[in-house]
Design a protein around this motif. Structure first.
Motif, mmCIF file in Angstrom:
data_model
loop_
_atom_site.group_PDB
_atom_site.id
_atom_site.type_symbol
_atom_site.label_atom_id
_atom_site.label_comp_id
_atom_site.label_asym_id
_atom_site.label_seq_id
_atom_site.Cartn_x
_atom_site.Cartn_y
_atom_site.Cartn_z
ATOM 1 N N ALA A 75 0.828 -1.201 0.000
ATOM 2 C CA ALA A 75 0.000 0.000 0.000
ATOM 3 C C ALA A 75 0.863 1.251 0.000
ATOM 4 O O ALA A 75 0.509 2.269 -0.587
ATOM 5 C CB ALA A 75 -0.932 0.010 1.204
ATOM 6 N N HIS A 76 1.977 1.158 0.656
ATOM 7 C CA HIS A 76 2.910 2.279 0.660
ATOM 8 C C HIS A 76 3.278 2.625 -0.774
ATOM 9 O O HIS A 76 3.225 3.782 -1.193
ATOM 10 C CB HIS A 76 4.150 1.889 1.452
ATOM 11 N N ALA A 77 3.614 1.612 -1.529
ATOM 12 C CA ALA A 77 3.939 1.819 -2.939
ATOM 13 C C ALA A 77 2.739 2.369 -3.694
ATOM 14 O O ALA A 77 2.867 3.277 -4.515
ATOM 15 C CB ALA A 77 4.396 0.505 -3.567
ATOM 16 N N ALA A 78 1.562 1.817 -3.395
ATOM 17 C CA ALA A 78 0.359 2.281 -4.079
ATOM 18 C C ALA A 78 0.130 3.760 -3.808
ATOM 19 O O ALA A 78 -0.149 4.543 -4.710
ATOM 20 C CB ALA A 78 -0.855 1.480 -3.625
ATOM 21 N N TRP A 79 0.270 4.122 -2.576
ATOM 22 C CA TRP A 79 0.020 5.505 -2.191
ATOM 23 C C TRP A 79 1.015 6.423 -2.868
ATOM 24 O O TRP A 79 0.659 7.470 -3.396
ATOM 25 C CB TRP A 79 0.138 5.646 -0.676
ATOM 26 N N GLN A 81 2.859 6.030 -5.638
ATOM 27 C CA GLN A 81 2.963 6.182 -7.082
ATOM 28 C C GLN A 81 1.647 6.137 -7.815
ATOM 29 O O GLN A 81 1.546 6.634 -8.921
ATOM 30 C CB GLN A 81 3.892 5.135 -7.661
ATOM 31 N N SER A 82 0.637 5.540 -7.209
ATOM 32 C CA SER A 82 -0.589 5.430 -7.969
ATOM 33 C C SER A 82 -1.577 6.515 -7.570
ATOM 34 O O SER A 82 -2.441 6.894 -8.334
ATOM 35 C CB SER A 82 -1.188 4.047 -7.773
ATOM 36 N N SER A 83 -1.417 7.019 -6.375
ATOM 37 C CA SER A 83 -2.376 8.020 -5.942
ATOM 38 C C SER A 83 -1.851 9.410 -6.247
ATOM 39 O O SER A 83 -0.684 9.623 -6.507
ATOM 40 C CB SER A 83 -2.630 7.886 -4.447
ATOM 41 N N VAL A 116 -7.583 9.474 -0.070
ATOM 42 C CA VAL A 116 -6.148 9.195 -0.092
ATOM 43 C C VAL A 116 -5.348 10.199 0.728
ATOM 44 O O VAL A 116 -4.185 9.970 1.034
ATOM 45 C CB VAL A 116 -5.575 9.110 -1.525
#
Lengths: 267, 267
Positions: A75-79, A81-83, A116
Motif C-alpha cells: 500500500a505504501h507503494a500504491a500511495w 505512485q498510484s495516488s 487518499v
DNA sequence: AAACGAGTTCCACTATGTGAAACTTAGTTT
DNA sequence: AAACTAAGTTTCACATAGTGGAACTCGTTT
C-alpha cells in the motif's frame, strides 16, 4: 470481458482478504468458514497460502487471522505512485491553510470513494487511519464531483452499484435525482454536499481532471452548518479550482524518469 | 511445509504485485515481461486479473500499470487491526512530546523492519509516505531490538536473509558481530543504532514484548550526533521502557469484543 | 508496403486447485 | 477415564483452471 469478480484463484483469494479485512478484528478460521462460499478444505488452503505470503497474519496464541504486513508495504507503494497524494500534498497544505477548514483528497475506487489524503486545519493528521478509508460516491461531495465526469458507460455501471441508502433527509434518493445533480455539477464545474451524508456536514468539491478530461480525483473543503453555509463555501471555489488545476498540471508532467535504464525486480 | 515462495497462483500473482511495486513508477507490460520468470501469456493473464481486482491500476493513456486502490483499502484495515499503531498512537504522541525527538514504531515483516508509525517532534507527520516503509533489520535500532527477542529458529532464518550491506563504517559486518550485539541487547533490554544505517544518525530502541515474551514490535527515539550523543540518549531509556510497557499492556487487553454475533462479509 | 515490436487472443495440454471425507487434536460432557 | 463434540488439518481421486507456444492484431517505423 466479465467485469464481475471471479478472476479464478486470484479473485477468490482476494475475496478472502476482503472478508478478513471487513471483520475489523482478528478472526478465527471457523468464523471465516461460515460466511464463506468456499468449502472448508478450500478456504483452509487459501488462508494458508495468504498467511505464507504474509498477506494475512496468524496469531498462534489466539488462533486468529488478521490482515498482514505485506499489505502495508504494498500500500505504501500504491500511495506513493498510484495516488495523487504525494503530488497533491503541498497544494493541499496550502489550501487548508488558506481556507482554514478540513480538506479531503479522494479518488474513485470502483464504485466507491477512496480517501487518499486529508488535511485537518487545526490538528495534525492521522495516518493510515484516514488514508485508505472508503465512502459512498452518490452522497459525498468528492464522490459526485468525480461521477459527474465519468463517461456514460462507466457511469451507468457505477450508478447501478450505489445503494442509495438514506443517510439523512437530504440524501439523493435514486438515479434520476443523482443524474440531475451530476448534470448541474458538470455545468458548474464543482458541486456541493448538502448534508447528504451526515447531518450538518456540508462541503464544496471540485474534480481534478487531466487536459483530456479524464478524471484523476477530487478535492473538497468540508465544514459544518454550525459555522458557515453553502453560499460562503461557494466563495472558496476559485481557490479550490486553482489548487485542482495545479495538481492536474503537475500530475501531467510526471513522466517516466529514465526509460533506458535496466530495472531490478523483486520477485 | 515449504517456507519458500510458491503457494501456487496466489504466490505468483503476489510476486507480480511486488514487481510492480518495486518499480516505483508506472510500468509498461513489456518492462514487467523482461524481468519476469513468467512467459508472456501467463504474465498477461496475471496482470489482467490483478487489474480487474483493482490490485493494479492500468493507465490507458500511457499503457502502464501501477499499484491499485484496493491495496490502500486493505492496508487501512491492516493498519487498524493488525498493527500496534492504533493502540500505540497516544503513547507515542506522549513520548515524542517528552523527549522532543523523532519516534518510530516498527514491526517485523519477515526479515525486514516495517515502520508502522512515526512521530516527528517538530513538524506534523506524513501519512502512507512513512507508514509502510521498510528497512533492514540488522542495522537499525528497532530491527536489532526485535531480532534480539526472537526464538533461535526464527532468528537464524532471519539472519540468513540479511544482506549485511555496509551502509557506513559502523555497520555490523556479519552474523557473528550481529549475534554479539543481540546478546548485549537481550542483557540490557534495549539497544542502540550507532550510525550503522546512516552517518550521524543515532537512536535508542526498545522492544515491545508480550508477557509471554513474544515480540510485538519496537519503539525508537532517533537523533543525530550533531545534537546529542549516545550517553544522553541512554537517559531516555526509562521513558521508552514505560511507553513500551504501556503499549504491551494495552495490546494484551485487546480481546474480541463480541464473539456470538453474526457477521456480514464482503466477498 | 513491408518489417517490426508491443500487446492480445487461441487452444491443446496438463499442472493446479478442488472438496468430500477421513483424520487428529483439544476441549467438553457423562 | 471413556465417550462425545467441535475446531482445525490432511488426503486423494477428479476436473477445473491455469499454462505457454504460437499465431494474430494493431500501431509505429523504415
Amino acid at each position: 470481458m466479465a467485469q464481475r469478480d471471479g478472476d479464478g484463484t486470484i479473485g477468490k483469494a482476494l475475496s478472502v482478504m476482503d472478508q478478513v479485512a471487513n471483520f475489523g478484528r482478528p478472526v478465527k478460521f471457523s468464523e471465516l468458514l461460515d460466511g464463506s462460499e468456499f468449502p472448508k478444505a478450500t478456504l483452509f488452503r487459501y488462508v494458508q497460502a495468504l498467511t505464507n505470503q504474509r498477506m494475512l497474519r496468524f496469531d498462534p496464541d489466539r488462533n486468529t487471522y488478521a490482515p498482514g504486513a505485506r499489505l502495508m508495504r504494498l500500500a505504501h507503494a500504491a500511495w506513493e505512485q498510484s495516488s495523487l497524494a504525494p503530488i497533491a500534498r503541498p497544494h493541499i497544505d496550502r489550501l487548508s491553510e488558506i481556507v482554514g477548514e478540513t480538506v479531503h483528497l479522494a479518488q474513485l475506487d470502483n464504485a466507491q470513494v477512496l480517501y487518499v489524503d486529508k488535511r485537518n486545519a487545526t490538528q495534525p493528521i492521522a495516518m493510515f487511519s484516514e488514508a485508505g478509508k472508503v465512502g459512498p460516491a452518490y452522497c459525498t461531495g468528492v464522490g459526485k464531483a468525480m461521477l459527474a465526469f465519468l463517461d456514460e458507460d462507466t457511469l451507468s455501471s457505477v450508478i447501478a452499484q450505489q445503494s442509495f441508502h438514506q443517510f439523512t433527509p437530504s440524501t439523493l434518493k435514486n438515479e434520476t435525482e443523482l443524474r440531475a445533480e451530476l448534470a448541474e455539477i458538470r455545468a458548474n464545474g464543482y458541486g456541493f454536499d448538502r448534508e447528504e451524508h451526515e447531518p450538518s456536514i456540508i462541503c464544496v468539491a471540485m474534480p481534478i481532471l487531466t487536459p483530456r478530461g479524464r478524471i484523476l480525483g477530487a478535492l473538497s473543503v468540508t465544514s459544518s452548518t454550525t459555522r458557515t453555509n453553502l453560499a460562503a463555501m461557494e466563495k472558496l471555489v476559485p481557490e479550490l479550482s486553482k489548487t485542482s488545476q495545479a495538481i492536474a498540471a503537475e500530475a501531467q508532467d510526471w513522466r517516466f524518469p529514465d526509460l533506458n535504464k535496466s530495472q531490478t525486480m523483486g520477485a
